[in-house]
Scaffold this motif. Structure first.
Motif, PDB file in Angstrom:
ATOM      1  N   PRO A   1      -7.066  17.296  15.132  1.00  0.00           N
ATOM      2  CA  PRO A   1      -6.399  16.104  14.602  1.00  0.00           C
ATOM      3  C   PRO A   1      -6.747  14.847  15.399  1.00  0.00           C
ATOM      4  O   PRO A   1      -7.315  14.941  16.492  1.00  0.00           O
ATOM      5  CB  PRO A   1      -4.916  16.451  14.697  1.00  0.00           C
ATOM      6  CG  PRO A   1      -4.812  17.591  15.644  1.00  0.00           C
ATOM      7  CD  PRO A   1      -6.129  18.317  15.606  1.00  0.00           C
ATOM      8  N   TYR A   2      -6.423  13.686  14.852  1.00  0.00           N
ATOM      9  CA  TYR A   2      -6.819  12.398  15.446  1.00  0.00           C
ATOM     10  C   TYR A   2      -6.369  12.271  16.902  1.00  0.00           C
ATOM     11  O   TYR A   2      -6.969  11.554  17.686  1.00  0.00           O
ATOM     12  CB  TYR A   2      -6.234  11.243  14.624  1.00  0.00           C
ATOM     13  CG  TYR A   2      -4.742  11.077  14.784  1.00  0.00           C
ATOM     14  CD1 TYR A   2      -3.865  11.846  14.032  1.00  0.00           C
ATOM     15  CD2 TYR A   2      -4.217  10.184  15.713  1.00  0.00           C
ATOM     16  CE1 TYR A   2      -2.503  11.722  14.203  1.00  0.00           C
ATOM     17  CE2 TYR A   2      -2.851  10.059  15.889  1.00  0.00           C
ATOM     18  CZ  TYR A   2      -1.995  10.833  15.135  1.00  0.00           C
ATOM     19  OH  TYR A   2      -0.650  10.721  15.318  1.00  0.00           O
TER      20      TYR A   2
ATOM     21  N   VAL B   1      -8.128   8.397   9.210  1.00  0.00           N
ATOM     22  CA  VAL B   1      -9.181   9.257   9.741  1.00  0.00           C
ATOM     23  C   VAL B   1      -9.811  10.064   8.608  1.00  0.00           C
ATOM     24  O   VAL B   1      -9.242  10.192   7.524  1.00  0.00           O
ATOM     25  CB  VAL B   1      -8.636  10.193  10.846  1.00  0.00           C
ATOM     26  CG1 VAL B   1      -8.108   9.379  12.019  1.00  0.00           C
ATOM     27  CG2 VAL B   1      -7.568  11.115  10.312  1.00  0.00           C
ATOM     28  N   SER B   2     -10.999  10.598   8.863  1.00  0.00           N
ATOM     29  CA  SER B   2     -11.745  11.342   7.855  1.00  0.00           C
ATOM     30  C   SER B   2     -11.031  12.648   7.484  1.00  0.00           C
ATOM     31  O   SER B   2     -10.425  13.292   8.333  1.00  0.00           O
ATOM     32  CB  SER B   2     -13.141  11.671   8.386  1.00  0.00           C
ATOM     33  OG  SER B   2     -13.791  12.584   7.529  1.00  0.00           O
ATOM     34  N   LYS B   3     -11.132  13.022   6.205  1.00  0.00           N
ATOM     35  CA  LYS B   3     -10.602  14.316   5.761  1.00  0.00           C
ATOM     36  C   LYS B   3     -11.744  15.252   5.386  1.00  0.00           C
ATOM     37  O   LYS B   3     -11.530  16.365   4.930  1.00  0.00           O
ATOM     38  CB  LYS B   3      -9.673  14.118   4.552  1.00  0.00           C
ATOM     39  CG  LYS B   3      -8.366  13.439   4.890  1.00  0.00           C
ATOM     40  CD  LYS B   3      -7.429  13.465   3.661  1.00  0.00           C
ATOM     41  CE  LYS B   3      -6.054  12.930   4.003  1.00  0.00           C
ATOM     42  NZ  LYS B   3      -6.081  11.484   4.296  1.00  0.00           N
ATOM     43  N   THR B   4     -12.969  14.790   5.571  1.00  0.00           N
ATOM     44  CA  THR B   4     -14.139  15.564   5.164  1.00  0.00           C
ATOM     45  C   THR B   4     -14.488  16.604   6.218  1.00  0.00           C
ATOM     46  O   THR B   4     -14.830  16.250   7.354  1.00  0.00           O
ATOM     47  CB  THR B   4     -15.355  14.645   4.951  1.00  0.00           C
ATOM     48  OG1 THR B   4     -14.955  13.572   4.112  1.00  0.00           O
ATOM     49  CG2 THR B   4     -16.507  15.395   4.334  1.00  0.00           C
ATOM     50  N   ILE B   5     -14.391  17.867   5.841  1.00  0.00           N
ATOM     51  CA  ILE B   5     -14.666  18.953   6.780  1.00  0.00           C
ATOM     52  C   ILE B   5     -16.168  19.231   6.830  1.00  0.00           C
ATOM     53  O   ILE B   5     -16.797  19.422   5.790  1.00  0.00           O
ATOM     54  CB  ILE B   5     -13.887  20.223   6.378  1.00  0.00           C
ATOM     55  CG1 ILE B   5     -12.396  19.985   6.646  1.00  0.00           C
ATOM     56  CG2 ILE B   5     -14.399  21.452   7.141  1.00  0.00           C
ATOM     57  CD1 ILE B   5     -11.497  21.065   6.109  1.00  0.00           C
ATOM     58  N   VAL B   6     -16.738  19.214   8.038  1.00  0.00           N
ATOM     59  CA  VAL B   6     -18.126  19.622   8.252  1.00  0.00           C
ATOM     60  C   VAL B   6     -18.067  20.948   8.995  1.00  0.00           C
ATOM     61  O   VAL B   6     -17.591  21.002  10.118  1.00  0.00           O
ATOM     62  CB  VAL B   6     -18.898  18.579   9.095  1.00  0.00           C
ATOM     63  CG1 VAL B   6     -20.354  19.012   9.263  1.00  0.00           C
ATOM     64  CG2 VAL B   6     -18.818  17.202   8.448  1.00  0.00           C
TER      65      VAL B   6
ATOM     66  N   THR C   1      -1.534   5.900  16.779  1.00  0.00           N
ATOM     67  CA  THR C   1      -0.806   6.259  15.558  1.00  0.00           C
ATOM     68  C   THR C   1      -0.533   5.043  14.670  1.00  0.00           C
ATOM     69  O   THR C   1      -0.617   5.133  13.451  1.00  0.00           O
ATOM     70  CB  THR C   1       0.526   6.935  15.944  1.00  0.00           C
ATOM     71  OG1 THR C   1       0.234   7.971  16.876  1.00  0.00           O
ATOM     72  CG2 THR C   1       1.214   7.546  14.737  1.00  0.00           C
ATOM     73  N   HIS C   2      -0.252   3.895  15.294  1.00  0.00           N
ATOM     74  CA  HIS C   2       0.116   2.733  14.474  1.00  0.00           C
ATOM     75  C   HIS C   2      -1.068   2.152  13.695  1.00  0.00           C
ATOM     76  O   HIS C   2      -0.887   1.292  12.839  1.00  0.00           O
ATOM     77  CB  HIS C   2       0.775   1.652  15.350  1.00  0.00           C
ATOM     78  CG  HIS C   2      -0.166   0.989  16.313  1.00  0.00           C
ATOM     79  ND1 HIS C   2      -0.439   1.507  17.552  1.00  0.00           N
ATOM     80  CD2 HIS C   2      -0.902  -0.130  16.201  1.00  0.00           C
ATOM     81  CE1 HIS C   2      -1.316   0.712  18.160  1.00  0.00           C
ATOM     82  NE2 HIS C   2      -1.608  -0.281  17.366  1.00  0.00           N
ATOM     83  N   LEU C   3      -2.278   2.640  13.975  1.00  0.00           N
ATOM     84  CA  LEU C   3      -3.459   2.145  13.244  1.00  0.00           C
ATOM     85  C   LEU C   3      -3.871   3.063  12.095  1.00  0.00           C
ATOM     86  O   LEU C   3      -4.760   2.743  11.316  1.00  0.00           O
ATOM     87  CB  LEU C   3      -4.644   2.001  14.199  1.00  0.00           C
ATOM     88  CG  LEU C   3      -4.514   0.943  15.289  1.00  0.00           C
ATOM     89  CD1 LEU C   3      -5.748   0.947  16.168  1.00  0.00           C
ATOM     90  CD2 LEU C   3      -4.320  -0.435  14.664  1.00  0.00           C
ATOM     91  N   LEU C   4      -3.205   4.230  11.990  1.00  0.00           N
ATOM     92  CA  LEU C   4      -3.664   5.243  11.031  1.00  0.00           C
ATOM     93  C   LEU C   4      -3.526   4.799   9.585  1.00  0.00           C
ATOM     94  O   LEU C   4      -4.324   5.170   8.729  1.00  0.00           O
ATOM     95  CB  LEU C   4      -2.878   6.550  11.230  1.00  0.00           C
ATOM     96  CG  LEU C   4      -3.208   7.323  12.502  1.00  0.00           C
ATOM     97  CD1 LEU C   4      -2.301   8.528  12.619  1.00  0.00           C
ATOM     98  CD2 LEU C   4      -4.668   7.738  12.544  1.00  0.00           C
TER      99      LEU C   4
END
Ligand SMILES: [Zn+2]
Ligand SMILES: [Zn+2]
Length: 86
Positions: free
Chosen positions: A16-17, A66-71, A58-61
């Motif tokens: 996670p981020y 953040v990316s949700k694309t799984i590599v 967290t306040h910038l999320l």
């Protein structure tokens, strides 16, 4: 801006981020600390080194999600090590 990918490319562990275990190379290939150890700190995609991924506050999320694309591209660790030693 970093993509902040959600998982380790090798073992698919969740990163996670705000993970303290996420490591990235200059192209943002993303691995967990354990896999970076197995890879001897060398990125199997580009041959570069790794640094700890910075935590996105967290306040910038909301504004900068953040990316949700799984590599997920599991590495042949033995072949990788062999290449390093050749
Ligand atoms: Zn991993
Ligand atoms: Zn790389």
């Amino acid at each position: 801006m970093l993509e902040v990918r959600p998982t380790c490319e090798n073992c698919n562990k969740s990163l996670p981020y705000n993970s303290e275990d996420a490591m990235i190379c200059t192209f943002e290939c993303t691995y967990c600390k354990d896999c970076v150890e197995l890879l001897k700190q060398v990125c199997p995609n580009c041959g570069g080194g790794f640094e700890k991924r910075p935590i996105r506050p967290t306040h910038l999320l909301e504004k900068y999600p953040v990316s949700k694309t799984i590599v997920h591209k599991p590495i042949d660790i033995k072949a990788h090590i062999k290449k390093l030693n050749s």
